[in-house]
Motif scaffolding. Sequence first.
Motif, PDB file in Angstrom:
ATOM      1  N   ASN A 124     -53.612  16.425  13.768  1.00  0.00           N
ATOM      2  CA  ASN A 124     -53.537  15.058  14.285  1.00  0.00           C
ATOM      3  C   ASN A 124     -53.964  14.093  13.182  1.00  0.00           C
ATOM      4  O   ASN A 124     -55.054  14.241  12.621  1.00  0.00           O
TER       5      ASN A 124
ATOM      6  N   GLU B 159     -42.103   8.206  10.377  1.00  0.00           N
ATOM      7  CA  GLU B 159     -42.718   7.934  11.679  1.00  0.00           C
ATOM      8  C   GLU B 159     -43.593   6.689  11.594  1.00  0.00           C
ATOM      9  O   GLU B 159     -43.501   5.784  12.426  1.00  0.00           O
TER      10      GLU B 159
ATOM     11  N   TRP C 226     -58.235  17.202  14.166  1.00  0.00           N
ATOM     12  CA  TRP C 226     -57.976  15.948  13.442  1.00  0.00           C
ATOM     13  C   TRP C 226     -58.194  16.107  11.940  1.00  0.00           C
ATOM     14  O   TRP C 226     -59.055  16.878  11.501  1.00  0.00           O
TER      15      TRP C 226
ATOM     16  N   ILE D 127     -45.079  14.386  21.698  1.00  0.00           N
ATOM     17  CA  ILE D 127     -44.870  12.956  21.471  1.00  0.00           C
ATOM     18  C   ILE D 127     -43.619  12.761  20.617  1.00  0.00           C
ATOM     19  O   ILE D 127     -43.405  13.480  19.654  1.00  0.00           O
ATOM     20  N   MET D 128     -42.793  11.820  21.004  1.00  0.00           N
ATOM     21  CA  MET D 128     -41.553  11.554  20.278  1.00  0.00           C
ATOM     22  C   MET D 128     -41.406  10.061  20.006  1.00  0.00           C
ATOM     23  O   MET D 128     -41.985   9.240  20.724  1.00  0.00           O
TER      24      MET D 128
ATOM     25  N   GLY E 153     -40.264  13.187  12.884  1.00  0.00           N
ATOM     26  CA  GLY E 153     -41.144  14.343  12.758  1.00  0.00           C
ATOM     27  C   GLY E 153     -42.372  14.286  13.655  1.00  0.00           C
ATOM     28  O   GLY E 153     -43.243  15.164  13.577  1.00  0.00           O
ATOM     29  N   ALA E 154     -42.483  13.297  14.522  1.00  0.00           N
ATOM     30  CA  ALA E 154     -43.641  13.210  15.421  1.00  0.00           C
ATOM     31  C   ALA E 154     -43.678  14.413  16.353  1.00  0.00           C
ATOM     32  O   ALA E 154     -44.738  14.855  16.781  1.00  0.00           O
TER      33      ALA E 154
ATOM     34  N   ARG F  13     -43.046  17.502  15.902  1.00  0.00           N
ATOM     35  CA  ARG F  13     -43.044  18.842  15.313  1.00  0.00           C
ATOM     36  C   ARG F  13     -43.995  19.790  16.035  1.00  0.00           C
ATOM     37  O   ARG F  13     -45.099  19.415  16.427  1.00  0.00           O
ATOM     38  N   VAL F  14     -43.508  20.998  16.212  1.00  0.00           N
ATOM     39  CA  VAL F  14     -44.265  22.044  16.891  1.00  0.00           C
ATOM     40  C   VAL F  14     -44.138  23.316  16.067  1.00  0.00           C
ATOM     41  O   VAL F  14     -43.164  23.484  15.341  1.00  0.00           O
ATOM     42  N   THR F  15     -45.125  24.185  16.174  1.00  0.00           N
ATOM     43  CA  THR F  15     -45.044  25.445  15.445  1.00  0.00           C
ATOM     44  C   THR F  15     -44.533  26.522  16.384  1.00  0.00           C
ATOM     45  O   THR F  15     -45.108  26.765  17.451  1.00  0.00           O
TER      46      THR F  15
ATOM     47  N   GLU G  53     -52.015  24.076  19.397  1.00  0.00           N
ATOM     48  CA  GLU G  53     -51.681  22.980  18.479  1.00  0.00           C
ATOM     49  C   GLU G  53     -50.885  21.903  19.220  1.00  0.00           C
ATOM     50  O   GLU G  53     -51.169  20.713  19.098  1.00  0.00           O
TER      51      GLU G  53
ATOM     52  N   LYS H  53     -53.098  19.759  21.356  1.00  0.00           N
ATOM     53  CA  LYS H  53     -53.903  18.825  20.565  1.00  0.00           C
ATOM     54  C   LYS H  53     -53.044  17.659  20.115  1.00  0.00           C
ATOM     55  O   LYS H  53     -53.454  16.501  20.164  1.00  0.00           O
ATOM     56  N   ARG H  54     -51.839  17.985  19.666  1.00  0.00           N
ATOM     57  CA  ARG H  54     -50.977  16.912  19.159  1.00  0.00           C
ATOM     58  C   ARG H  54     -50.607  15.902  20.250  1.00  0.00           C
ATOM     59  O   ARG H  54     -50.352  14.740  19.960  1.00  0.00           O
TER      60      ARG H  54
ATOM     61  N   THR I  86     -52.531  14.586  22.204  1.00  0.00           N
ATOM     62  CA  THR I  86     -53.632  13.634  22.438  1.00  0.00           C
ATOM     63  C   THR I  86     -53.796  12.609  21.319  1.00  0.00           C
ATOM     64  O   THR I  86     -54.753  11.841  21.318  1.00  0.00           O
ATOM     65  N   ILE I  87     -52.863  12.610  20.345  1.00  0.00           N
ATOM     66  CA  ILE I  87     -53.040  11.754  19.166  1.00  0.00           C
ATOM     67  C   ILE I  87     -53.369  10.300  19.518  1.00  0.00           C
ATOM     68  O   ILE I  87     -54.233   9.680  18.915  1.00  0.00           O
ATOM     69  N   TYR I  88     -52.675   9.768  20.513  1.00  0.00           N
ATOM     70  CA  TYR I  88     -52.875   8.344  20.819  1.00  0.00           C
ATOM     71  C   TYR I  88     -53.732   8.103  22.061  1.00  0.00           C
ATOM     72  O   TYR I  88     -53.702   7.026  22.642  1.00  0.00           O
TER      73      TYR I  88
END
Lengths: 462, 296
Positions: free
Chosen positions: A251, A258, A350, B222-223, B231-232, B234-236, B260, B263-264, B266-268
């Motif tokens: 994160n 983007e 993060w 998230i897109m 690339g927002a 992206r996932v593994t 992962e 977690k991603r 929750t970025i915003y």
Amino acid sequence: MGDVLKKVPVREQDAKVRATNFEEVCYGYNQEEAMEEAARCINCKNAKCITGCPVAINIPGFIHEVKEGNIEEAYKVIGKSSALPAVCGRVCPQESQCEGVCIRGIKGEPVSIGKLERFVADWAREHGISPEKPASTNGKKVAVIGSGPAGLTCAGDLAKMGYEVTIFEALHEPGGVLVYGIPEFRLPKKGVVAPEIENVKKLGVKIETNVVIGKSVTIDELLNDEGFDAVFIGSGAGLPKFMGIPGENANGVFSANEYLTRSNLMKAFDENYDTPIMIGKKVAVVGGGNVAMDAARTALRLGAEVHIVYRRSEAELPARVEEVHHAKQEGIIFDLLTNPLEILVDDNGWVRGMSCIKMELGEPDESGRRRPVEIKGSEFEIELDTVIMSLGTSPNPLISSTTKGLETNRRKCIVAQEENGATTKEGVYAGGDAVTGAATVILAMGAGKSAAQGIDEFLNGK
Amino acid sequence: MYKIRKAEKLAENIFLMDVEAPRIAKSCEPGQFLIVKMDEKGERIPLTICDYHREDGTVTIVFQIVGASTKKMAELQAGDSFRDVIGPLGQASEFIHEPAAELKEKKYLFVAGGVGTAPVYPQVKWMKENGIAVDVIVGAKTKDLLILEDEMRAVAGNLYITTDDGSYERKGMVTEVIKDLVQNQGKHYDQVVAIGPMIMMKFVCLLTKELGLPTIVSLNPIMVDGTGMCGACRVTVGDQVKFACVDGPEFDGHLVNFDEAMKRQTIYKTQEGRAMLKLQEGDTHHGGCGHCGGDE
Ligand SMILES: Cc1cc2nc3c(=O)[nH]c(=O)nc-3n(C[C@H](O)[C@H](O)[C@H](O)COP(=O)(O)OP(=O)(O)OC[C@H]3O[C@@H](n4cnc5c(N)ncnc54)[C@H](O)[C@@H]3O)c2cc1C
Ligand SMILES: Cc1cc2nc3c(=O)[nH]c(=O)nc-3n(C[C@H](O)[C@H](O)[C@H](O)COP(=O)(O)OP(=O)(O)OC[C@H]3O[C@@H](n4cnc5c(N)ncnc54)[C@H](O)[C@@H]3O)c2cc1C
Ligand code: SF4
Ligand code: SF4
Ligand code: FES
Ligand SMILES: [Mg+2]
């Protein structure tokens, strides 16, 4: 009269002030300044500058009109070769193009061709001068994919020749990189880009946004079911690259695309808009091109301390000199000869920093630039909360993978002939970043122009 | 502008809308999504295409209020319009490309959690239209939050409904129903498709891995653009980084790095929370509460 060896200086927003806002950095010339600068041009018989311009604008021709104060005439001269002068005058890498070969540049500073072009275009806009719609159409339909500089130019030229042109754009706003990539403070959207797009519309071009070719409709369907006689692909090179180092999905790691899209297209910098953007405290932008400078200066304006992390030295920075200069003035810190090894991540996922290694320049590589090599044992860490990856982009396979008979090369670029844009599929033409990979606005425009010629020849021969 | 033909409340905080979008209605397939943008200032919100009416030129979306944008969207009525609707995006479900004869031989189990019922619906419907009866498990927190029950019943082979609190039909999680079907009722499945909250898909996958059932999930990271440009998303997946909007949204669930991905998502979080507070309190909120950052 100032020093004739030097450019008439251009007024700019103070560096400290502009570092906190998104208003345009450069104010441009007023008429008096423009006429004074125009007088520096010696109207060379064998004008080198023209050969430096990818669309061969009659530079001494328009500058002469500026000198005489005939700005409308100057606009007409430029208009013969360029559809987006207000854009190119602002963002062309003039120092390596027209101005790079200007005779004046041998002894002193070259003529400020870009700023003069910008002045003429801005003057024309402010005086309500715009191109006229052709009286009648020839009944033939052309579809243009993408509304960046390549698509807009191709569409505009075809409309002038009498074709019925529809542009299909995947995003909700037309303009391509001019709208989603290049920031407001370098290229105002409402003030400069939107009117240029309006001019293309005034020629009769229709723009349908929110259509993703290859998904909403395919090229074959456009040709077979929707009655288009030819297609131009100007879909750009929008796919971001990542480094592939550990921690890159943490994160706080973003592609420059983007970050810039959030800020420019979605207007996240303006709190009245709903799209969020990460406002970092300490940001590293990895890369050294125009895109990296734009991302860095955006993060700075949002309130962060910003470092450019680039693996070569200052001389190799691919960004325009003017942009590097502006970035430094505004307080961007350049960590040169530095390469990231890993993004360090905290327990919650993060970014907490980046481990890097120092580089030195070795032998020249294929590109002729000296290859950066790691200095053993020079690893170090920087503390960060945001990393923006700006490592270049490649063409999106959405179109090539859904169009039979459209060949691409190993860099995923669409194969097209340089002189007329013809692809390996009959009736389908392409140009701009989709063909060359990430390049420049003016090259994309040039390709759009050639393809319009190519399409006209193809449809006339039919 | 994309006109809303029908707007309906399905359950507390869950809404259904039929929207005019002829190009999407014409070309979309099960598994794909679209993006809506309400107005000039709105976010681009990805939503699964839950149904489509090719002749009518409309598509159906079902969404849940989870934050500021979906809350605003819920206020739209029939007759209102979205400024933008983009799509269809993403890859269609893999099974639509399989030869019908092979597909008929396979046993499918669909597992839907919460609003995930909506994206599962068009897939089950497609199966039904192609003469295939599939098993479907639908899980909801409680009876009142169960959506599209009649619609699902009309297209599913066997429908198993479960609620966390036991207020309707079975009691318990969807994973318990899977276990029951496979271990107690001796059912065998060649393919499981699980769609719902990330955490539910994670636990379904842990279980189906143990049971040896191949499982497809539909990810909702998230897109922004939804076309591969930012690339927002992206996932593994396995040892590869994928862009969910163009490579997915459906992936082999046993290869997805869910931790992962969660977690991603929750970025915003902080900014989303602020946006919601601002919306809830409207002009009466002028900061000073020290919590929401409204005074910054
Ligand atoms: C941040 C940034 C800064 C830059 N700075 C400069 C600069 O200072 N000077 C300079 O000369 N150049 C600069 N460039 C490069 C320049 O902007 C590009 O070379 C130029 O825009 C390419 O034009 P194009 O028309 O080929 O493509 P683009 O401008 O990329 O436009 C392509 C359009 O096609 C659309 N599209 C893509 N796929 C589809 C599809 N399947 N269906 C429908 N539509 C589709 C895209 O959404 C986009 O709108 C910069 C680029 C970036 C990203
Ligand atoms: C392919 C796909 C299909 C989806 N289908 C559906 C659906 O059919 N029904 C439904 O209710 N929801 C669906 N979602 C989720 C939906 O997009 C989010 O709930 C919505 O964007 C939340 O916005 P908000 O402003 O209301 O909430 P916020 O408070 O902004 O966000 C709440 C949470 O939603 C997620 N989110 C926020 N913004 C985005 C974004 N731009 N893109 C993706 N996720 C985001 C994040 O995890 C965030 O923490 C889907 C998402 C994806 C990617
Ligand atoms: S279009 Fe670009 S290269 Fe050509 S004259 Fe203008 S600034 Fe120079
Ligand atoms: S080369 Fe320089 S001085 Fe000569 S015509 Fe061109 S702009 Fe004028
Ligand atoms: S949403 Fe931008 S690349 Fe997937
Ligand atoms: Mg939101």
